[in-house]
Design an enzyme around this catalytic site. Structure first.
Site, mmCIF file in Angstrom:
data_model
loop_
_atom_site.group_PDB
_atom_site.id
_atom_site.type_symbol
_atom_site.label_atom_id
_atom_site.label_comp_id
_atom_site.label_asym_id
_atom_site.label_seq_id
_atom_site.Cartn_x
_atom_site.Cartn_y
_atom_site.Cartn_z
ATOM 1 N N ASP A 3 -0.177 4.884 0.934
ATOM 2 C CA ASP A 3 -0.325 6.271 1.970
ATOM 3 C C ASP A 3 -0.221 5.429 3.432
ATOM 4 O O ASP A 3 -0.754 4.615 3.773
ATOM 5 C CB ASP A 3 -1.790 6.713 1.643
ATOM 6 C CG ASP A 3 -1.828 7.265 0.415
ATOM 7 O OD1 ASP A 3 -0.754 7.523 -0.227
ATOM 8 O OD2 ASP A 3 -3.008 7.578 0.003
ATOM 9 N N ASP A 23 0.755 -1.042 -0.115
ATOM 10 C CA ASP A 23 0.074 -0.070 0.091
ATOM 11 C C ASP A 23 0.846 1.263 -0.031
ATOM 12 O O ASP A 23 2.126 1.176 0.370
ATOM 13 C CB ASP A 23 -0.937 0.070 1.216
ATOM 14 C CG ASP A 23 -1.711 1.273 1.342
ATOM 15 O OD1 ASP A 23 -2.322 1.518 0.544
ATOM 16 O OD2 ASP A 23 -1.729 1.843 2.425
#
Length: 277
Positions: free
Chosen positions: A26, A24
């Site tokens: 962020d 991922d």
């Protein structure tokens, strides 16, 4: 003898098992929301107005404090889709290219770059998976040395976004993209790795054999603990350029400065919004 020889030959040409590490973006690789981080240059280029900048800053403040749950992500999707309607795609790509290093470089977690480097040394493919737009995610992934990226895609008509999302790389959407890539690249997901900070990425983490929670929100921390998953804390954002130029040198911690700036920006924004009401 003939059977044995043909079997050995067949086995020798079979492709070796390929492994991917899915990251991922962020709060896992970078310390901010990648989409909201570009609100200022979008404002400077006339794509968004001052009210949208304030709203984005406040959303970033909340994101830093508590992460984003399913409802918040859905609201953010609708907000971004509406806001981007009519934007020139090439202008967006140009803005991201021109400001990428100034905005993203100081936000990359040193621990994430070290983990990515470790996977690459082990021969694993690096795949960045994010709900942010492809025009933002792809250049960041390239700067990180990732092999591939999967991100949200907007529909385009005559070179402009029409306000409709073609593919939302979020929740089960991430798993769908991972499975398609696994089939194409011959990954066995049970031997692959995944890293995320949010409970909204639980499907992504459960889709692989080696899930890890990074800077997890409360719900994901609870899930990781009950499932026996590793939990990592990344807290040292440093310049990506400094990591590339001197990977063996000591890194300079910038997390306190970033956190303080975010708190100040959020507090100021909140005050402005309350006054406006």
């Amino acid at each position: 003898m003939t059977t044995s020889a043909s079997t050995d030959t067949a086995e020798s040409v079979l492709p070796t098992r390929r492994i991917a590490a899915f990251f991922d973006l962020d709060k896992t690789i970078i310390a901010k929301s990648s989409t909201l981080a570009f609100s200022r240059p979008f404002f400077d280029q006339g794509l968004i107005n001052r009210r949208a900048v304030l709203k984005s800053s406040y959303a970033q403040f909340l994101f830093l404090l508590s992460g984003a749950d399913h409802d918040q992500m859905e609201r953010m999707r609708a907000h971004i889709a509406n806001m981007c309607a009519g934007w020139d795609v090439e202008q967006v790509r140009s803005i991201v290219a021109e400001t990428l290093h100034d905005i993203v470089d100081p936000l990359v977690f040193a621990e994430a770059t070290e983990l990515i480097a470790d996977h690459k040394l082990r021969g694993h493919d690096i795949v960045v998976v994010s709900a942010s737009g492809d025009e933002i995610v792809h250049p960041i992934a390239e700067a990180l040395g990732a092999d591939m990226s999967m991100a949200t895609r907007m529909e385009v008509e005559d070179g402009r976004y029409n306000g409709t999302i073609e593919f939302y790389c979020y929740g089960e959407g991430k798993v769908e993209a991972m499975r398609e890539l696994a089939q194409e690249r011959r990954y066995d997901l049970q031997h692959c790795f995944a890293y995320s900070d949010s409970i909204t990425d639980l499907p992504m983490l459960r889709a692989v054999g080696h899930p890890t929670a990074v800077n997890p929100d409360r719900a994901l921390r609870k899930e990781a603990a009950s499932s026996g998953w590793p939990i990592l804390t990344f807290s040292n954002p440093v310049s990506l350029r400094s990591r590339i130029h001197s990977p063996s040198g000591t890194t300079v911690a910038a997390s306190a400065a970033v956190g303080f700036s975010a708190l100040v920006a959020g507090a100021v924004t909140y005050g402005l919004l309350r006054r406006k009401r």
